[in-house]
Design an enzyme around this catalytic site. Structure first.
Site, PDB file in Angstrom:
ATOM      1  N   SER A  61       0.824  -1.209   0.000  1.00 27.70           N
ATOM      2  CA  SER A  61       0.000   0.000   0.000  1.00 27.70           C
ATOM      3  C   SER A  61       0.861   1.262   0.000  1.00 27.70           C
ATOM      4  O   SER A  61       2.023   1.250   0.411  1.00 27.70           O
ATOM      5  CB  SER A  61      -0.902   0.034   1.232  1.00 27.70           C
ATOM      6  OG  SER A  61      -1.638  -1.155   1.329  1.00 27.70           O
TER       7      SER A  61
HETATM    8  N1  SAH Z   1      -0.722  -5.085   3.935  1.00 28.00           N
HETATM    9  C1  SAH Z   1      -0.012  -5.345   2.695  1.00 28.00           C
HETATM   10  C2  SAH Z   1      -0.807  -4.966   1.464  1.00 28.00           C
HETATM   11  C3  SAH Z   1      -1.476  -6.142   1.015  1.00 28.00           C
HETATM   12  S1  SAH Z   1      -2.329  -6.151  -0.520  1.00 28.00           S
HETATM   13  C4  SAH Z   1       1.348  -4.708   2.659  1.00 28.00           C
HETATM   14  O1  SAH Z   1       1.678  -3.929   3.551  1.00 28.00           O
HETATM   15  O2  SAH Z   1       2.110  -5.031   1.741  1.00 28.00           O
HETATM   16  C5  SAH Z   1      -3.668  -7.180  -0.018  1.00 28.00           C
HETATM   17  C6  SAH Z   1      -3.296  -8.599   0.317  1.00 28.00           C
HETATM   18  O3  SAH Z   1      -4.495  -9.218   0.787  1.00 28.00           O
HETATM   19  C7  SAH Z   1      -2.844  -9.418  -0.885  1.00 28.00           C
HETATM   20  O4  SAH Z   1      -1.592  -9.967  -0.620  1.00 28.00           O
HETATM   21  C8  SAH Z   1      -3.914 -10.497  -0.995  1.00 28.00           C
HETATM   22  O5  SAH Z   1      -3.413 -11.753  -1.431  1.00 28.00           O
HETATM   23  C9  SAH Z   1      -4.456 -10.567   0.416  1.00 28.00           C
HETATM   24  N2  SAH Z   1      -5.787 -11.147   0.568  1.00 28.00           N
HETATM   25  C10 SAH Z   1      -6.893 -10.960  -0.219  1.00 28.00           C
HETATM   26  N3  SAH Z   1      -7.939 -11.668   0.280  1.00 28.00           N
HETATM   27  C11 SAH Z   1      -7.481 -12.311   1.405  1.00 28.00           C
HETATM   28  C12 SAH Z   1      -8.076 -13.201   2.347  1.00 28.00           C
HETATM   29  N4  SAH Z   1      -9.359 -13.606   2.255  1.00 28.00           N
HETATM   30  N5  SAH Z   1      -7.308 -13.657   3.356  1.00 28.00           N
HETATM   31  C13 SAH Z   1      -6.002 -13.289   3.483  1.00 28.00           C
HETATM   32  N6  SAH Z   1      -5.383 -12.469   2.609  1.00 28.00           N
HETATM   33  C14 SAH Z   1      -6.109 -11.977   1.586  1.00 28.00           C
END
Ligand code: SAH
Length: 223
Positions: A61
């Site tokens: 993000s």
């Molecule tokens: N917090 C992260 C940003 C993540 S992007 C950072 O600092 O880099 C969102 C993430 O959510 C992705 O990696 C995606 O695979 C994950 N995601 C989406 N749906 C999900 C679910 N049901 N359970 C766990 N992770 C999930």
């Protein structure tokens, strides 16, 4: 002063100017090397205020959004926090530097493995990470003081997450459709009452059910 730390200081000043006030959040960002969490080809953009790709179609993000979400949780060093969407692990480290214990869930096992290596390298010892479907929460560890979802929920946050939040607890989650969402802060007043505040418009990758399949990972390998 080297360019990296100049860029970092510039970013912190920008976050302050954009209204971030929580000094714990600002100092966690200041002491966390965001470049560690970013692919080699993009490392020179580590301290620009933008989201960047981390592989498998996912993104780290934008720093402002990381700061805003962290501040909106009103974190203390007594908090037990759940993060859904570990991704690169960057947001997890920022939270873990402020709260007591962080539980984080990622549906892409390869991303989780890399994130875990970053936690170890930075000697962050209060994170427990699991590859699973975070829409179901982490029932064995409930209740949580705070919950943060870093992927976009369609229409409303998963019921299981509300259920696993303590009364008086806060959940921050982007809610909307696939294209755009509003970052919302829910405060749980009692078992079935919440107050809701809209924070800002955002764009997150979608919250998807179940662990990512091998086929999905192959399909997304080059995104
Ligand atoms: N917090 C992260 C940003 C993540 S992007 C950072 O600092 O880099 C969102 C993430 O959510 C992705 O990696 C995606 O695979 C994950 N995601 C989406 N749906 C999900 C679910 N049901 N359970 C766990 N992770 C999930």
């Amino acid at each position: 002063m080297n360019t990296e730390s100049t860029r970092k200081i510039r970013l912190i000043m920008k976050l302050r100017n954009m209204g971030i006030k929580d000094t714990n959040v600002l100092s966690a960002i200041e002491t966390t090397p965001r470049e560690n969490f970013i692919p080699d080809a993009l490392k020179d953009k580590a301290y620009e205020d933008m989201a960047l790709p981390i592989g498998l179609g996912q993104t780290i993000s934008q720093p402002y959004v990381v700061a805003l979400m962290s501040e909106a949780l009103r974190l203390t060093d007594r908090d037990k926090v759940l993060e859904v969407g570990t991704g690169s692990g960057y947001q997890a480290v920022i939270l873990a530097k402020i709260c007591r214990r962080l539980y984080t869930i990622e549906r892409h096992k390869p991303l989780l493995d890399v994130a875990q290596q970053h936690f170890d390298a930075l000697k962050i010892n209060n994170i427990t990470a699991m590859a699973a479907d975070g829409m179901k929460g982490w029932p064995q560890q409930k209740p949580f003081d705070k919950i943060i979802v870093t992927a976009a929920a369609f229409e409303r946050p998963p019921e299981a997450l509300f259920e696993q939040l303590k009364i008086g607890g806060i959940m921050v989650v982007p809610v909307g459709d696939r294209i755009e969402q509003v970052l919302k802060r829910y405060e749980k007043l009692d078992d079935d009452t919440y107050s809701v505040t809209d924070l800002v418009g955002v764009r997150f990758v979608p919250l998807l059910p179940n662990l990512a399949s091998k086929q999905e990972q192959l399909d997304d390998a080059y995104i």
